[in-house]
Motif scaffolding. Structure first.
Motif, PDB file in Angstrom:
ATOM      1  N   TYR A   1       0.994  -1.282   0.007  1.00  0.00           N
ATOM      2  CA  TYR A   1      -0.089   0.115  -0.062  1.00  0.00           C
ATOM      3  C   TYR A   1       1.041   1.038  -0.255  1.00  0.00           C
ATOM      4  N   VAL A   2       0.725   2.183  -1.085  1.00  0.00           N
ATOM      5  CA  VAL A   2       1.586   3.281  -1.347  1.00  0.00           C
ATOM      6  C   VAL A   2       0.458   4.485  -1.191  1.00  0.00           C
ATOM      7  N   MET A   3       0.909   5.475  -0.185  1.00  0.00           N
ATOM      8  CA  MET A   3       0.175   6.823  -0.120  1.00  0.00           C
ATOM      9  C   MET A   3       0.922   7.938  -0.388  1.00  0.00           C
TER      10      MET A   3
ATOM     11  N   ALA B   1      -3.508   5.739  -2.857  1.00  0.00           N
ATOM     12  CA  ALA B   1      -4.173   7.054  -2.321  1.00  0.00           C
ATOM     13  C   ALA B   1      -3.221   8.231  -2.555  1.00  0.00           C
ATOM     14  N   ILE B   2      -3.821   9.460  -2.775  1.00  0.00           N
ATOM     15  CA  ILE B   2      -3.128  10.617  -3.128  1.00  0.00           C
ATOM     16  C   ILE B   2      -3.717  11.426  -2.330  1.00  0.00           C
ATOM     17  N   VAL B   3      -3.085  12.398  -1.439  1.00  0.00           N
ATOM     18  CA  VAL B   3      -3.537  13.498  -0.559  1.00  0.00           C
ATOM     19  C   VAL B   3      -3.678  14.753  -1.674  1.00  0.00           C
ATOM     20  N   GLU B   4      -4.591  15.264  -2.050  1.00  0.00           N
ATOM     21  CA  GLU B   4      -4.822  16.450  -2.840  1.00  0.00           C
ATOM     22  C   GLU B   4      -4.675  17.523  -2.181  1.00  0.00           C
ATOM     23  N   GLN B   5      -3.965  18.680  -2.686  1.00  0.00           N
ATOM     24  CA  GLN B   5      -3.978  19.962  -2.240  1.00  0.00           C
ATOM     25  C   GLN B   5      -4.504  20.734  -3.188  1.00  0.00           C
TER      26      GLN B   5
END
Length: 333
Positions: free
Chosen positions: A259-261, A280-284
């Motif tokens: 699992y890679v974020m 998963a990507i944390v969007e800004q």
């Protein structure tokens, strides 16, 4: 030819020369007058306000979007935005650019305050009457007028909650942070830790820094995967960390079930998400940060009341909501 004829020829030549010179002189005066008029017209059309935006890294998609957002305000407001920054992340160079902007007496400065070394210069600028907005990374103990950007601690918490949900609360985690020294990366790690450490089935076994480069991220992830064969998940706090982690996992044939974020919707990150290499990507919201920073600066200059902090949204992008995210982006553009 007699003497009288010669005198006439000489006189006519003088007259012709005088006419040619007079015409040339008249033309030069006309051209010079036009230049003056053009200069005066140019001066009169100069924007009322000159702002300096100092980013972390010019050759980075995230910071290009910050710059684009700020520059787009030039069409809507009476401003000129001078966007500067190092080619690669370099706090010392940013400090020099901040000092130059201060000495140039620009009307306002928007700067990413990566560490405590920025505080004295920020304070000097504000004391000299130049308003300061911190962007992306705050300097809350300085005299800055406002901050705009992600709530980095909350973004770390959001990442932790997403990891718990996606792994059913069972994971052995390695963290690749962009920098141990930069405040926003510290907060993203702190928020993440505070969430996942409450869950019995999740353990953080290793952490290292990538210096915000994909090469270093790959090197550190490779070392972690070699030293900790039981790692099942990675959390990266900068744009390039996920790219480096995926490359390291593939080189060791360990990408299966890993699992890679990571942070930020770079084109490369979106492609890795599509291919199943990122989970998963944390969007800004870098464009919004840039645009709104100029609007806030104008409010400050005009004496309007402003908030201490303006947090832009952070969200989690997964393959399950990628199509909706793309549709929303297309509609917004």
């Amino acid at each position: 030819m007699n003497r009288t004829s010669i005198i006439y020829i000489v006189l006519i030549s003088f007259i012709l020369a005088a006419i040619v010179y007079s015409f040339y002189f008249y033309k030069q005066v006309q051209d010079y007058d036009q230049l003056i008029e053009k200069g005066m017209s140019s001066e009169s059309s100069l924007p009322t306000y000159h702002f300096a935006l100092i980013g972390e890294e010019m050759n980075h998609d995230y910071w290009r979007l910050v710059g684009q957002g700020a520059k787009e305000t030039e069409a809507a407001y009476d401003v000129f935005v001078q966007y500067e920054g190092p080619k690669r992340s370099n706090p010392e160079e940013q400090l020099k650019l901040l000092d130059i902007a201060l000495k140039s007496q620009v009307d306002g400065i928007i700067v990413q305050a990566l560490n405590d070394n920025f505080t004295p210069l920020i304070d000097r600028a504000v004391e000299a009457g130049i308003p300061i907005i911190t962007i992306d990374t705050d300097s809350p103990d300085s005299l800055r007028n406002a901050y705009i950007g992600t709530d980095n601690y909350a973004a770390g918490q959001l990442a932790g909650e997403a990891l718990i949900e996606d792994t059913n609360g069972k994971a052995t985690v390695g963290i690749i942070t962009g920098s141990f020294d930069n405040a926003h990366h510290q907060l993203r790690v702190e928020g993440f830790r505070d969430v996942v450490e409450k869950v019995e089935g999740i353990e953080i076994v290793a952490m290292d820094e990538s210096n915000i480069t994909r090469v270093k991220a790959e090197e550190k992830a490779y070392e972690m995967l070699t030293e900790h064969d039981n790692i099942t998940a990675f959390y990266g706090t900068s744009s390039f960390d996920g790219i480096g982690i995926v490359a390291a996992a593939k080189s060791l044939n360990k990408e299966e079930n890993l699992y890679v974020m990571t942070f930020d919707t770079l084109n490369e990150n979106i492609q890795l998400l599509k291919e199943g290499d990122l989970d998963a990507i944390v969007e800004q919201q870098p464009f919004e940060m840039g645009y709104k920073s100029i609007e806030i600066m104008l409010d400050i200059i005009k004496g309007k009341s402003v908030q201490d902090t303006y947090f832009t949204d952070a969200s989690i992008i997964r393959i399950s909501n990628l199509d909706n995210w793309k549709s929303e982006k297309d509609e917004a553009s």
